[in-house]
Design an enzyme around this catalytic site. Structure first.
Site, PDB file in Angstrom:
ATOM      1  N   ASP A 310       0.866  -1.168   0.000  1.00 48.32           N
ATOM      2  CA  ASP A 310       0.000   0.000   0.000  1.00 48.32           C
ATOM      3  C   ASP A 310       0.908   1.226   0.000  1.00 48.32           C
ATOM      4  O   ASP A 310       1.819   1.325   0.815  1.00 48.32           O
ATOM      5  CB  ASP A 310      -0.897   0.001   1.233  1.00 48.32           C
ATOM      6  CG  ASP A 310      -1.747   1.259   1.312  1.00 48.32           C
ATOM      7  OD1 ASP A 310      -2.527   1.488   0.384  1.00 48.32           O
ATOM      8  OD2 ASP A 310      -1.601   1.999   2.295  1.00 48.32           O
ATOM      9  N   THR A 312       0.541   4.583   0.670  1.00 51.36           N
ATOM     10  CA  THR A 312       0.535   5.490   1.814  1.00 51.36           C
ATOM     11  C   THR A 312       0.922   4.739   3.085  1.00 51.36           C
ATOM     12  O   THR A 312       0.324   3.728   3.424  1.00 51.36           O
ATOM     13  CB  THR A 312      -0.850   6.125   1.984  1.00 51.36           C
ATOM     14  OG1 THR A 312      -1.219   6.762   0.765  1.00 51.36           O
ATOM     15  CG2 THR A 312      -0.838   7.147   3.099  1.00 51.36           C
ATOM     16  N   ASP A 558      -1.195  -0.119   6.566  1.00 50.58           N
ATOM     17  CA  ASP A 558      -1.363   0.424   7.913  1.00 50.58           C
ATOM     18  C   ASP A 558      -2.787   0.860   8.207  1.00 50.58           C
ATOM     19  O   ASP A 558      -3.129   1.123   9.354  1.00 50.58           O
ATOM     20  CB  ASP A 558      -0.407   1.600   8.141  1.00 50.58           C
ATOM     21  CG  ASP A 558      -0.694   2.755   7.190  1.00 50.58           C
ATOM     22  OD1 ASP A 558      -1.458   2.571   6.223  1.00 50.58           O
ATOM     23  OD2 ASP A 558      -0.141   3.848   7.419  1.00 50.58           O
TER      24      ASP A 558
END
Length: 956
Positions: A310, A312, A558
């Site tokens: 991912d 970000t 996250d």
């Protein structure tokens, strides 16, 4: 209704809270894992093999043969370490509660109060704002654009808009809007805690090592019973038959012999070494700030061939900063002033996300405005809309392509050209649009864009790329691990970030165009690297699609939107800054959020796999020859040639102790599927060699008419020497640590055979001259056969024909080999062959000298030490020869030292001898010539650096 309105504004009083606490109506809840402490102890102690081993252990005590019960110590250690490992896993699972919100907002006595989630009581009024987790099941009282993500609970990736009277489930996350709700179910009754029980159900990450070891144990369990009966029958018949063994007491020896054969068949140490390797790997990673929630995950990431990232929080630090506002044509000055006020409101809004909050410095609130209509931001539609009493029209802010469709990416429009150009620089883009009419109630209810909307400003934001991202991705590239970058952002922005970290990608794939068919989706994932505008449910589908094509997938992230994909991946990796739900389902957590730790995890996993594969060959070799010996000696009705205590010598010093060190040594060999096949392809033929050699020796010993103690001593010597040889073979290429381990084990074996107290305890006697010569010859034949087995194993199993990996560029054809290199190769091969021959002869001669202690005119200790030194010298020369063939700089240095010793001894013989010794002279000249060849071009250029070969490792 009045009561509800009053409750929504004031909440419970302190007295009401105290009454509920006293009644136990709180949200406090401690969930049990599905494995109790007793079940863990039962699974590790009360197993079939532990039952066999412990039964044998206690039988030997009962019959007064405690000296033969040493093998029980390994079983006890295995059970204890297994329990400790699973108690550690249980402790980690207990901490992974889905409900782990750091605080809960409640209304009490008319004021907002922050309390721990466990302090929420029944009927408490909960205050919901974006980013917060619902602490208990509740019924919504008031809502203002309230949207809750229940994906971790229901599997539905789209946020659900909540209205008064709707239920909100504990564990869900508020993603937009705000509201209040009254707690209806708390503690063990809440949905989250029921769900936690399912999410925390004891399940282990896929482990090829553990699966393979369990398979071997299962195979042994099927045959150990029949083989045990076969051996017991043979031992009773050999010792006098059923009619006499019980009256004469010979049945004790029959039982001891049977126990020796059975305990040798069980590779208990392999389970122990695997557990230790996992635990030490996890401990090492913990020192690097990597939390391993399940120990086999250390192995798992080494098997991963695709890593999904991912963007970000993984490639970027997760902190976004406002960059610039790009005005589009047609923006008037009054509109520009109104737009500034609108952007200031977005930045200061209570439910503002990180992107909106980053504009607070550039757009401070000058004068407050009153909202007349509001559609909160949704991660599904990726836009929000608002109307104000003081500012005319409706203002929409969101992802350009989600607000204006194809026009946001078309080169025919100013918006498309601007967004495309800015996105290609790696900046995130949002658009602020304006419509002349205000939002109506129908627009808000339907969550639809107003008519007449046109873009007026493109807003850009910058993300800081992690400084370690490029280096980490380059590592994965060298290791031929595929990368898939998955993000909810603009595909062009994601592609720009990917290029910034070193990936060769032209453009990103818009996930809105992903096929609905899973097979077609897998094909798309094989062709593309970067994906943008990906929804949480699509992330999970992408992981499962890659798995359907045979990939072992790791997923990092996250956010809550990554949790489903992380749960579905083979290895889920979460940042410690991530949401509690994400960390709860991850196998690994990067505690300091450093993406650069992933190569460390891969290296630890590869070390575990490669070393356990090497160690497994030791244990499985023993299992194979012990099983074959039991069958052969049972079928031919021969007395088993070992006492259990004598097998403890070979098990401990040629397998158990060195395996411990080999399992923890550095090893960077790449993972290749087929661990068990490779291990058995060496263990089975080498085990057959050992079993046939010992059978051959037994028949020879019987033909010589030696005593049983002499036969057992000779068999123990053979098994010790061959075991050390197998250890040295599997430890190649040697470095200084491996030489120290092999040498130390050999020295300890010599001590056992030489120290009077040890010889007495292990019932070791002099075999006699005839048997000494016979066992030396048999040992040399067995050693040569094992070398052939290992050579074929390396050529046919460990070095299969190379195949082209998809997505990996083929290298240019290799340049032609020069004549000097051909000559160097021939000379190196000749040197290696001569070293092999010298090593074999020296080892055999050393064994004969060692066994020459039967000569009453010479000190036994002198013969023991001299023979052991010669045998060890030959063993090391033989091992060095293997390194010479592979161009090991350390092996060249060691062979030079050995040849130097030979020259020195030859010079001493020539200097102090009574007459000229042509053998010594030729030996010195020959050794000097070899040294010159090894250290002069072109042969010298074929060897690596000494330190590299000392510290490096190779495949098993």
């Amino acid at each position: 209704m009045d009561n509800i309105s009053e409750l929504a504004t004031s909440g419970l009083t302190r007295t009401e809270v105290a009454e509920r606490v006293a009644a136990g109506k709180t949200n406090a809840f401690v969930a049990d894992t599905s494995r109790s402490a007793w079940s863990i102890v039962r699974a590790n102690v009360f197993t079939l093999f532990n039952g066999i081993v412990f039964a044998c252990f206690f039988v030997l005590f009962l019959v007064g043969r405690w000296q033969d019960a040493l093998f029980g110590l390994a079983a006890f250690a295995n059970a204890i370490i297994g329990c400790v490992q699973e108690f550690r896993a249980k402790s980690a699972l207990d901490r992974l509660a889905l409900m782990n919100a750091p605080r809960a907002l409640v209304l009490r006595d008319g004021e907002e109060v922050e309390v721990a989630p466990g302090e929420v009581v029944l009927d408490d009024v909960l205050v919901f704002r974006a980013g917060e987790q619902v602490p208990a099941d509740a019924r919504v009282l008031t809502a203002r654009g309230l949207q809750i993500d229940e994906s971790m609970l229901t599997g539905e990736s789209d946020p659900v808009e909540k209205q008064p009277g709707d239920d909100a489930l504990s564990g869900a996350v508020v993603v937009a809007g705000e509201g209040t709700a009254t707690a209806t179910r708390v503690g063990a009754d809440s949905y989250a805690n029921h769900f936690a029980g399912e999410a925390k159900r004891f399940s282990l990450v896929s482990s090829e090592l553990r699966t393979s070891v369990n398979r071997v144990l299962k195979w042994v369990s099927w045959i150990i019973g029949p083989v045990g009966l076969l051996v017991l029958n043979a031992q009773i018949i050999v010792l006098g038959g059923y009619s006499t063994v019980f009256s004469s007491g010979a049945w004790v020896q029959a039982v001891v012999n049977t126990i020796a054969s059975l305990t040798a068949m069980i590779p208990l140490g392999l389970v122990l070494m695997t557990s230790i390797a996992f635990a030490v790997g996890a401990s090492r990673l913990a020192r690097r700030q990597v939390l391993v929630n399940e120990l086999p995950a250390v192995e798992g990431l080494a098997r991963v061939d695709v890593v999904c990232l991912d963007k970000t929080g993984t490639l970027t630090v997760g902190e976004i900063g406002f960059d610039e506002a790009h005005r589009l044509d047609g923006l008037t000055s009054p509109q520009e002033e109104d737009a500034a006020a609108v952007l200031a409101w977005y930045a200061a809004s209570p439910d503002a996300n990180a992107t909106a909050r980053s504009m607070r410095t550039a757009y401070p609130v000058i004068s407050p405005v009153v909202v007349s209509g509001y559609i909160p931001f949704s991660s599904a539609r990726k836009w929000s809309a608002v109307s104000f009493a003081e500012v005319p029209g409706t203002w929409v802010m969101g992802a350009p392509e989600m607000v204006f469709g194809d026009a946001a990416t078309s080169s025919a429009t100013q918006l498309g050209r601007t967004v495309t150009a800015l996105a290609e620089t790696g900046r995130r883009t949002l658009v602020l649009g304006h419509a002349g009419s205000a939002l109506s109630e129908a627009d808000v209810d339907a969550e639809r864009l107003p008519d007449g909307l046109r873009p007026i400003i493109v807003l850009t934001f910058r993300e800081q790329v992690r400084p370690d991202a490029a280096q980490t991705l380059a590592y994965f590239g060298r290791q031929q691990v595929g990368i898939r970058i998955i993000s909810g952002d603009n595909p062009r922005t994601v592609a720009a970030i990917a290029r910034e970290v070193g990936l060769d990608v032209a453009e990103g794939f818009d996930a809105r165009g992903l096929p609905g068919d899973d097979a077609e989706l897998a094909d798309v994932l094989d062709r593309h690297t970067v994906f943008g505008r990906v929804t949480p449910e699509q992330k999970k589908r992408m992981v499962t699609a890659l798995q359907s094509h045979g990939h072992t997938v790791a997923m990092t992230g996250d956010g809550v939107n990554d949790a489903l994909a992380i749960k579905a991946a083979d290895i889920g990796i979460a940042m410690n800054s991530g949401s509690p739900a994400t960390k709860a389902v991850a196998r690994l957590v990067l505690l300091d959020g450093q993406f650069s730790h992933l190569p460390d995890v891969v290296a630890e996993g590869r070390q575990v796999i490669a070393n356990i594969e090497r160690v497994s060959m030791l244990f499985l070799n023993k299992t194979v020859y012990a099983t074959l010996l039991a069958i052969i000696f049972g079928a031919f009705v021969l007395e088993f040639p070992f006492l259990p205590r004598q097998l403890s010598i070979t098990d401990g010093l040629t397998i158990g102790i060195p395996a411990f060190f080999l399992a923890l040594m550095p090893n960077a060999a790449r993972y290749v599927p087929g661990f068990l096949r490779r291990s058995l392809s060496f263990a089975i033929p080498s085990g057959i060699v050992v079993a046939l050699g010992l059978t051959w020796y037994t028949f020879v010993a019987h033909g010589l008419g030696v005593r049983e103690e002499q036969l057992r001593t000779g068999a123990t010597v053979i098994l010790a020497v061959v075991g050390i040889w197998v250890l040295a073979v599997l430890a190649r290429p040697l470095n200084r640590f491996k030489v120290a381990v092999v040498g130390a084990m050999f020295i300890l074996l010599v001590a056992v055979f030489s120290i009077p107290l040890a010889r007495q305890f292990f019932v070791l006697v002099d075999p006699g001259p005839e048997l000494a010569v016979a066992l030396t010859g048999i040992t040399i034949v067995m050693v040569a056969a094992i070398e052939v087995v290992r050579l074929l194993h390396r050529r046919l199993v460990l070095s299969p024909p190379s195949r082209k990996d998809p997505g990996v560029a083929t290298s240019a054809s290799a340049p032609p080999v020069s004549a000097p290199r051909v000559v160097a190769g021939v000379i190196t091969t000749v040197v290696a062959v001569l070293a092999y021959a010298f090593g074999a002869v020296a080892t055999g001669f050393g064994i004969l000298v060692f066994l020459g202690r039967y000569d009453p005119d010479v000190s036994a200790s002198v013969f023991s030490l001299t023979g052991a030194a010669i045998a060890l010298f030959g063993l090391l020369v033989f091992a060095v020869a293997a390194g010479i063939r592979r161009g090991s700089g350390l092996s060249r240095l060691m062979l030079t030292i050995f040849l130097g010793l030979a020259i020195a001894l030859s010079v001493i013989v020539l200097a102090f001898g009574d007459r000229w010794d042509w053998g010594a002279a030729l030996t010195a000249a020959f050794a000097a010539g070899i040294i010159v060849l090894l250290w002069t071009p072109p042969v010298s250029r074929t060897f690596g650096r000494i330190l590299e070969s000392s510290m490096g490792s190779a495949a098993p």
